[in-house]
Design a protein around this motif. Structure first.
Motif, mmCIF file in Angstrom:
data_model
loop_
_atom_site.group_PDB
_atom_site.id
_atom_site.type_symbol
_atom_site.label_atom_id
_atom_site.label_comp_id
_atom_site.label_asym_id
_atom_site.label_seq_id
_atom_site.Cartn_x
_atom_site.Cartn_y
_atom_site.Cartn_z
ATOM 1 N N PRO A 17 43.979 43.322 34.319
ATOM 2 C CA PRO A 17 43.556 42.316 35.308
ATOM 3 C C PRO A 17 44.162 42.535 36.686
ATOM 4 C CG PRO A 17 44.032 41.254 33.219
ATOM 5 C CD PRO A 17 44.484 42.684 33.086
ATOM 6 N N SER A 18 45.432 42.932 36.737
ATOM 7 C CA SER A 18 46.061 43.166 38.034
ATOM 8 C C SER A 18 45.542 44.444 38.684
ATOM 9 C CB SER A 18 47.580 43.245 37.871
ATOM 10 O OG SER A 18 48.231 43.176 39.122
ATOM 11 N N ILE A 19 45.212 45.448 37.860
ATOM 12 C CA ILE A 19 44.618 46.672 38.394
ATOM 13 C C ILE A 19 43.276 46.356 39.048
ATOM 14 C CG2 ILE A 19 43.600 48.900 37.770
ATOM 15 C CD1 ILE A 19 45.715 49.102 35.532
ATOM 16 N N ILE A 20 42.464 45.577 38.342
ATOM 17 C CA ILE A 20 41.149 45.201 38.873
ATOM 18 C C ILE A 20 41.294 44.328 40.108
ATOM 19 C CG2 ILE A 20 39.034 43.903 38.346
ATOM 20 C CD1 ILE A 20 39.306 44.852 35.465
ATOM 21 N N GLN A 21 42.319 43.480 40.125
ATOM 22 C CA GLN A 21 42.556 42.603 41.271
ATOM 23 C C GLN A 21 42.703 43.380 42.571
ATOM 24 O OE1 GLN A 21 45.549 39.111 41.375
ATOM 25 N NE2 GLN A 21 46.695 40.816 42.238
ATOM 26 N N GLY A 22 43.304 44.557 42.494
ATOM 27 C CA GLY A 22 43.531 45.342 43.701
ATOM 28 C C GLY A 22 42.297 46.071 44.208
ATOM 29 N N ILE A 23 41.271 46.225 43.359
ATOM 30 C CA ILE A 23 40.091 47.015 43.745
ATOM 31 C C ILE A 23 39.308 46.374 44.897
ATOM 32 C CG2 ILE A 23 37.875 47.912 42.939
ATOM 33 C CD1 ILE A 23 39.196 48.380 40.209
ATOM 34 N N PRO A 24 38.972 45.083 44.850
ATOM 35 C CA PRO A 24 38.278 44.484 46.002
ATOM 36 C C PRO A 24 39.088 44.565 47.289
ATOM 37 C CG PRO A 24 38.130 43.055 44.085
ATOM 38 C CD PRO A 24 39.130 44.104 43.755
ATOM 39 N N ALA A 25 40.411 44.452 47.178
ATOM 40 C CA ALA A 25 41.261 44.561 48.370
ATOM 41 C C ALA A 25 41.179 45.960 48.960
ATOM 42 C CB ALA A 25 42.699 44.201 48.017
ATOM 43 N N ILE A 26 41.133 46.970 48.108
ATOM 44 C CA ILE A 26 40.989 48.353 48.579
ATOM 45 C C ILE A 26 39.634 48.528 49.266
ATOM 46 C CG2 ILE A 26 40.772 50.753 47.841
ATOM 47 C CD1 ILE A 26 42.752 50.120 45.580
ATOM 48 N N LEU A 60 52.519 46.519 42.226
ATOM 49 C CA LEU A 60 53.911 46.262 41.850
ATOM 50 C C LEU A 60 53.943 45.522 40.516
ATOM 51 C CD1 LEU A 60 55.715 45.142 45.154
ATOM 52 C CD2 LEU A 60 56.146 47.212 43.813
ATOM 53 N N TYR A 61 53.040 44.571 40.368
ATOM 54 C CA TYR A 61 52.935 43.803 39.126
ATOM 55 C C TYR A 61 52.661 44.729 37.943
ATOM 56 C CZ TYR A 61 51.690 39.742 36.229
ATOM 57 O OH TYR A 61 51.644 38.774 35.256
ATOM 58 N N VAL A 62 51.759 45.684 38.157
ATOM 59 C CA VAL A 62 51.409 46.634 37.101
ATOM 60 C C VAL A 62 52.607 47.490 36.716
ATOM 61 C CG1 VAL A 62 49.988 48.669 36.575
ATOM 62 C CG2 VAL A 62 48.978 46.708 37.733
ATOM 63 N N GLY A 63 53.498 47.732 37.680
ATOM 64 C CA GLY A 63 54.636 48.611 37.434
ATOM 65 C C GLY A 63 55.786 47.986 36.683
ATOM 66 N N ALA A 64 55.704 46.704 36.376
ATOM 67 C CA ALA A 64 56.780 46.039 35.640
ATOM 68 C C ALA A 64 56.915 46.636 34.244
ATOM 69 C CB ALA A 64 56.512 44.541 35.553
ATOM 70 N N ILE A 98 47.131 44.677 47.810
ATOM 71 C CA ILE A 98 47.184 45.963 47.092
ATOM 72 C C ILE A 98 48.602 46.238 46.614
ATOM 73 C CG2 ILE A 98 46.909 48.463 47.322
ATOM 74 C CD1 ILE A 98 44.687 47.833 49.418
ATOM 75 N N LEU A 99 49.572 46.047 47.513
ATOM 76 C CA LEU A 99 50.971 46.263 47.146
ATOM 77 C C LEU A 99 51.371 45.335 46.006
ATOM 78 C CD1 LEU A 99 53.795 47.478 47.665
ATOM 79 C CD2 LEU A 99 54.151 45.676 49.371
ATOM 80 N N GLY A 100 51.041 44.052 46.140
ATOM 81 C CA GLY A 100 51.419 43.090 45.115
ATOM 82 C C GLY A 100 50.774 43.374 43.773
ATOM 83 N N SER A 101 49.511 43.753 43.787
ATOM 84 C CA SER A 101 48.784 44.005 42.537
ATOM 85 C C SER A 101 49.417 45.135 41.740
ATOM 86 C CB SER A 101 47.320 44.346 42.841
ATOM 87 O OG SER A 101 46.670 43.267 43.469
#
Length: 333
Positions: free
Chosen positions: A148-157, A62-66, A57-60
């Motif tokens: 894609p990175s936003i969606i990546q974090g959803i299953p982890a949540i 942080l990537y979006v925040g670039a 979740i953190l990594g996903s």
């Protein structure tokens, strides 16, 4: 994607920077996988998977925040995501195996690989679809590469929330001396009373294995066994040392490690289905990280067409994985 290349020209223009952005996830994976065994034994498989979710979740995000011209968060996001992936890869299949009924264990463990391939396929198609947000040219939105990175974090949540409703591994509970709780977990998983014969037989098998491992290790390495009793951390360090205690153990570790090492060293990411005894059943060799680049180099001009070809590759992954799962289960039966 057009917008990504405009925002981060230093990453795209340099093969070294592109390589680091890709492989920094693997570096995080090394750290995560090395710590998975220790954390899984100390804090349980359940809590370790929660930790993994938090890293992803953190990594996903942080990537979006670039922001444009500042790719540092891209690298940080990829590293922390890799950290979570490394933890998952070490603990996830183990948790599945330890909760599964013996007759279903092979199928459920291989289903972990199916879910991985399914995730890869979905990610390819998400990339293809999001590439069209705002158009594929100069009008493209930043959301195209961020989605894609936003969606990546959803299953982890979802897993981070859902894991609290799942039981502890019965094998871990037995190792912790929580035998009654282990029996209750087995009964809950099998949907039968604690006194049921199936529950008691499986519990005794787990208990016997745990006692055997403890006594065999104490007999072979009394000094390590003594240090093992002083702290949980030393317990796990001693277990790592046990991997290299005898030539037989060393050979087994080398086989397992070198197969995966040379698989990655070859420059491609390969996904394997293995049964509980480590025999390879199916290998899907895929140029996952650089797929779109490869397709462009083969003459599929335009990012959209390359992403489409990558999505088709994901479908092939799925089609190829299912026979391996079926064959693996039928061989066990």
């Amino acid at each position: 994607m057009t917008r990504f290349t405009e925002n981060f020209p230093t990453v795209v223009a340099s093969s070294t920077a592109t390589g680091w952005l890709t492989s920094v996830l693997q570096l995080g994976g090394i750290v995560g996988s090395l710590s998975a065994g220790i954390l899984g034994e100390i804090y349980s498989r359940k809590y370790t998977m929660f930790f993994a979710c938090c890293w992803v979740i953190l990594g996903s995000y942080l990537y979006v925040g670039a922001t444009a011209g500042n790719p540092s968060l891209l690298y940080a996001g990829r590293f922390f995501t890799g950290l979570g992936v490394g933890l998952f890869s070490g603990v996830g299949p183990l948790y599945n195996a330890e909760l599964a009924a013996p007759e279903m264990r092979g199928l459920l463990v291989s289903f972990y690989q199916f879910a991985t391939i399914l995730g890869i396929m979905i990610s390819f198609w998400v990339g293809y679809g999001s590439n069209n947000i705002g158009g594929t040219g100069a009008t493209q939105s930043d959301l195209a590469w961020r989605l894609p990175s936003i969606i990546q974090g959803i299953p982890a949540i979802a897993l981070a929330c859902g894991i609290w409703f799942m039981p502890f591994s019965p094998r871990w509970l037995v190792k912790q001396g929580r035998d009654q709780e282990a029996q209750q977990t087995l009964a809950w998983m099998r949907k039968v009373p604690v006194e049921h014969e199936l529950v008691q037989v499986e519990y005794l098998e787990i208990k016997a294995e745990a006692v055997f491992e403890e006594r065999a290790f104490a007999k072979a390495s009394p000094k390590l066994a003594d240090s093992e009793k002083k702290s949980i951390f030393m317990n796990q360090i001693a277990q790592y040392a046990n991997c290299f205690r005898t030539m037989d153990n060393f050979k087994r570790v080398c086989i397992a490690w070198l197969v995966m090492f040379f698989q990655q060293w070859s420059g491609i990411d390969a996904s394997k289905l293995v049964d509980l005894f480590g025999r390879s059943l199916l290998m899907l060799v895929s140029v996952i990280y650089y797929a779109s680049n490869v397709f462009v180099s083969l003459g599929l001009t335009g990012g959209t067409i390359a992403l489409l070809a990558t999505g088709v590759t994901g479908v092939v992954f799925i089609i190829s994985t299912v026979p391996g799962m079926v064959r693996q289960q039928s061989k066990r039966i």
